[in-house]
Design a protein around this motif. Structure first.
Motif, PDB file in Angstrom:
ATOM      1  N   THR A   1      17.427  11.632   4.729  1.00 55.72           N
ATOM      2  CA  THR A   1      16.390  10.606   4.715  1.00 55.72           C
ATOM      3  C   THR A   1      16.051  10.232   3.276  1.00 55.72           C
ATOM      4  OG1 THR A   1      15.509  11.574   6.742  1.00 55.72           O
ATOM      5  CG2 THR A   1      14.050  10.102   5.538  1.00 55.72           C
ATOM      6  N   PRO A   2      15.802   8.953   2.997  1.00 55.92           N
ATOM      7  CA  PRO A   2      15.400   8.549   1.641  1.00 55.92           C
ATOM      8  C   PRO A   2      14.141   9.300   1.188  1.00 55.92           C
ATOM      9  CG  PRO A   2      15.917   6.628   2.962  1.00 55.92           C
ATOM     10  CD  PRO A   2      15.920   7.807   3.893  1.00 55.92           C
ATOM     11  N   GLU A   3      14.018   9.518  -0.113  1.00 56.16           N
ATOM     12  CA  GLU A   3      12.959  10.351  -0.666  1.00 56.16           C
ATOM     13  C   GLU A   3      11.550   9.895  -0.265  1.00 56.16           C
ATOM     14  OE1 GLU A   3      12.271  12.554  -4.844  1.00 56.16           O
ATOM     15  OE2 GLU A   3      12.402  10.372  -4.993  1.00 56.16           O
ATOM     16  N   LEU A   4      11.253   8.605  -0.337  1.00 58.88           N
ATOM     17  CA  LEU A   4       9.914   8.142   0.015  1.00 58.88           C
ATOM     18  C   LEU A   4       9.608   8.422   1.485  1.00 58.88           C
ATOM     19  CD1 LEU A   4       7.303   6.882  -0.914  1.00 58.88           C
ATOM     20  CD2 LEU A   4       8.273   4.629  -0.429  1.00 58.88           C
ATOM     21  N   GLU A   5      10.589   8.268   2.346  1.00 60.24           N
ATOM     22  CA  GLU A   5      10.390   8.588   3.760  1.00 60.24           C
ATOM     23  C   GLU A   5      10.184  10.096   3.947  1.00 60.24           C
ATOM     24  OE1 GLU A   5       9.583   7.945   7.623  1.00 60.24           O
ATOM     25  OE2 GLU A   5       9.782   6.429   6.060  1.00 60.24           O
ATOM     26  N   GLN A   6      10.914  10.912   3.179  1.00 60.24           N
ATOM     27  CA  GLN A   6      10.701  12.360   3.229  1.00 60.24           C
ATOM     28  C   GLN A   6       9.259  12.695   2.867  1.00 60.24           C
ATOM     29  OE1 GLN A   6      13.468  14.389   0.678  1.00 60.24           O
ATOM     30  NE2 GLN A   6      15.245  13.907   1.948  1.00 60.24           N
ATOM     31  N   LEU A   7       8.753  12.060   1.805  1.00 62.82           N
ATOM     32  CA  LEU A   7       7.372  12.302   1.397  1.00 62.82           C
ATOM     33  C   LEU A   7       6.401  11.962   2.520  1.00 62.82           C
ATOM     34  CD1 LEU A   7       7.469  10.877  -2.227  1.00 62.82           C
ATOM     35  CD2 LEU A   7       7.139  13.269  -1.592  1.00 62.82           C
ATOM     36  N   LYS A   8       6.616  10.822   3.165  1.00 60.89           N
ATOM     37  CA  LYS A   8       5.739  10.409   4.266  1.00 60.89           C
ATOM     38  C   LYS A   8       5.787  11.414   5.416  1.00 60.89           C
ATOM     39  CE  LYS A   8       6.122   5.469   3.315  1.00 60.89           C
ATOM     40  NZ  LYS A   8       6.669   4.187   3.777  1.00 60.89           N
ATOM     41  N   VAL A   9       6.987  11.841   5.771  1.00 60.35           N
ATOM     42  CA  VAL A   9       7.153  12.786   6.881  1.00 60.35           C
ATOM     43  C   VAL A   9       6.497  14.128   6.555  1.00 60.35           C
ATOM     44  CG1 VAL A   9       8.887  14.113   8.163  1.00 60.35           C
ATOM     45  CG2 VAL A   9       9.216  11.665   7.805  1.00 60.35           C
ATOM     46  N   VAL A  10       6.704  14.615   5.335  1.00 66.59           N
ATOM     47  CA  VAL A  10       6.111  15.892   4.930  1.00 66.59           C
ATOM     48  C   VAL A  10       4.590  15.789   4.905  1.00 66.59           C
ATOM     49  CG1 VAL A  10       5.845  17.482   2.969  1.00 66.59           C
ATOM     50  CG2 VAL A  10       8.128  16.745   3.673  1.00 66.59           C
ATOM     51  N   ASN A  11       4.078  14.696   4.340  1.00 67.11           N
ATOM     52  CA  ASN A  11       2.631  14.504   4.276  1.00 67.11           C
ATOM     53  C   ASN A  11       2.019  14.501   5.685  1.00 67.11           C
ATOM     54  OD1 ASN A  11       0.238  13.960   2.703  1.00 67.11           O
ATOM     55  ND2 ASN A  11       0.339  11.860   3.454  1.00 67.11           N
ATOM     56  N   LEU A  12       2.604  13.745   6.597  1.00 65.70           N
ATOM     57  CA  LEU A  12       2.093  13.697   7.971  1.00 65.70           C
ATOM     58  C   LEU A  12       2.219  15.054   8.659  1.00 65.70           C
ATOM     59  CD1 LEU A  12       3.376  10.205   9.150  1.00 65.70           C
ATOM     60  CD2 LEU A  12       1.002  10.905   8.782  1.00 65.70           C
ATOM     61  N   PHE A  13       3.342  15.731   8.423  1.00 63.68           N
ATOM     62  CA  PHE A  13       3.559  17.042   9.036  1.00 63.68           C
ATOM     63  C   PHE A  13       2.410  17.987   8.693  1.00 63.68           C
ATOM     64  CE2 PHE A  13       5.004  21.424   8.815  1.00 63.68           C
ATOM     65  CZ  PHE A  13       5.633  21.599  10.036  1.00 63.68           C
ATOM     66  N   PHE A  14       2.112  18.120   7.394  1.00 60.65           N
ATOM     67  CA  PHE A  14       1.072  19.054   6.984  1.00 60.65           C
ATOM     68  C   PHE A  14      -0.322  18.542   7.312  1.00 60.65           C
ATOM     69  CE2 PHE A  14       4.627  20.816   4.592  1.00 60.65           C
ATOM     70  CZ  PHE A  14       4.467  22.153   4.906  1.00 60.65           C
ATOM     71  N   ASN A  15      -0.541  17.228   7.252  1.00 65.08           N
ATOM     72  CA  ASN A  15      -1.851  16.691   7.622  1.00 65.08           C
ATOM     73  C   ASN A  15      -2.173  16.978   9.084  1.00 65.08           C
ATOM     74  OD1 ASN A  15      -2.268  15.742   5.062  1.00 65.08           O
ATOM     75  ND2 ASN A  15      -2.096  13.579   5.590  1.00 65.08           N
ATOM     76  N   LYS A  16      -1.171  16.994   9.944  1.00 63.31           N
ATOM     77  CA  LYS A  16      -1.396  17.244  11.370  1.00 63.31           C
ATOM     78  C   LYS A  16      -1.484  18.733  11.704  1.00 63.31           C
ATOM     79  CE  LYS A  16       0.632  12.963  12.993  1.00 63.31           C
ATOM     80  NZ  LYS A  16       1.655  12.322  13.794  1.00 63.31           N
ATOM     81  N   ARG A  17      -0.896  19.584  10.881  1.00 64.70           N
ATOM     82  CA  ARG A  17      -0.806  21.001  11.238  1.00 64.70           C
ATOM     83  C   ARG A  17      -1.687  21.935  10.418  1.00 64.70           C
ATOM     84  NH1 ARG A  17       3.722  18.462  12.408  1.00 64.70           N
ATOM     85  NH2 ARG A  17       4.826  18.964  14.321  1.00 64.70           N
ATOM     86  N   VAL A  18      -2.184  21.455   9.283  1.00 61.79           N
ATOM     87  CA  VAL A  18      -2.988  22.312   8.409  1.00 61.79           C
ATOM     88  C   VAL A  18      -4.346  21.644   8.201  1.00 61.79           C
ATOM     89  CG1 VAL A  18      -3.140  23.416   6.144  1.00 61.79           C
ATOM     90  CG2 VAL A  18      -0.911  23.186   7.257  1.00 61.79           C
TER      91      VAL A  18
END
Length: 192
Positions: free
Chosen positions: A68-85
């Motif tokens: 996945t392109p880097e900016l999309e990776q950032l978005k996915v990681v940000n959402l992942f942790f925002n939803k789980r932590v």
């Protein structure tokens, strides 16, 4: 990584070591043995409970985002942790005024507060636990960087730009995070 500072929760950024590690979607995670990391985490912290599901989901996220392109990776990681932590002050979660947790500790607890990162020669992108969008730091006038660091050094902000003032050996909390991650089974190098 910018240090936390005493401001209201609404002004804090989340990225902490957990997102720093989460962003390492490139080469480093190829060496991560999540079965070993989970075993070591259980030995260190006891039963992981729902934390194991969050750790497994993180492993899955890393495995599926490699191309996945880097900016999309950032978005996915940000959402992942925002939803789980969820946001919890260190004093309430760890009974310490300032505690830097590892990604595994944050996923195990499902909670954490904020420590952040930046690079000295680029406009940092802010991943925030309160905002799902990712914005350049220049657009976050509600935030005040205290310092930044990466593998190459430690910088203080100033009117003429960031000034390198040393290396990460001066950041005892970061060194502690690296040691805890190493104990959890991550292949990280600590500097002593």
């Amino acid at each position: 990584m910018a240090a936390p500072f005493p401001v209201p929760r609404s002004l804090r950024w989340l990225c902490s070591a957990l997102l720093l590690a989460g962003l390492m979607l490139g080469g480093l995670q190829a060496d991560w043995d999540f079965a070993q990391i989970s075993r070591r985490a259980q030995a260190l912290y006891g039963p992981l409970g729902e934390g194991q599901q969050r750790i497994d989901a993180w492993q899955q996220l890393l495995a599926t985002q490699k191309q996945t392109p880097e900016l999309e990776q950032l978005k996915v990681v940000n959402l992942f942790f925002n939803k789980r932590v969820r946001y919890v002050e260190d004093i309430d979660l760890w009974r310490q005024v300032d505690y830097w947790e590892t990604p595994i500790q944050a996923l195990w607890k499902g909670a954490g507060d904020c420590e952040d990162y930046a690079t000295p020669d680029a406009m940092p992108l802010v991943l925030d636990s309160l905002i799902d969008g990712i914005l350049p730091a220049s657009q976050r006038t509600d935030l005040l960087p205290v310092y930044s660091f990466n593998a190459e050094g430690l910088w203080l902000p100033g009117a003429k730009g960031n000034k390198k003032v040393g290396d990460t050996k001066r950041l005892s909390r970061w060194q502690d995070v690296l040691k805890k991650m190493q104990a959890e089974g991550f292949p990280v190098e600590t500097t002593n």
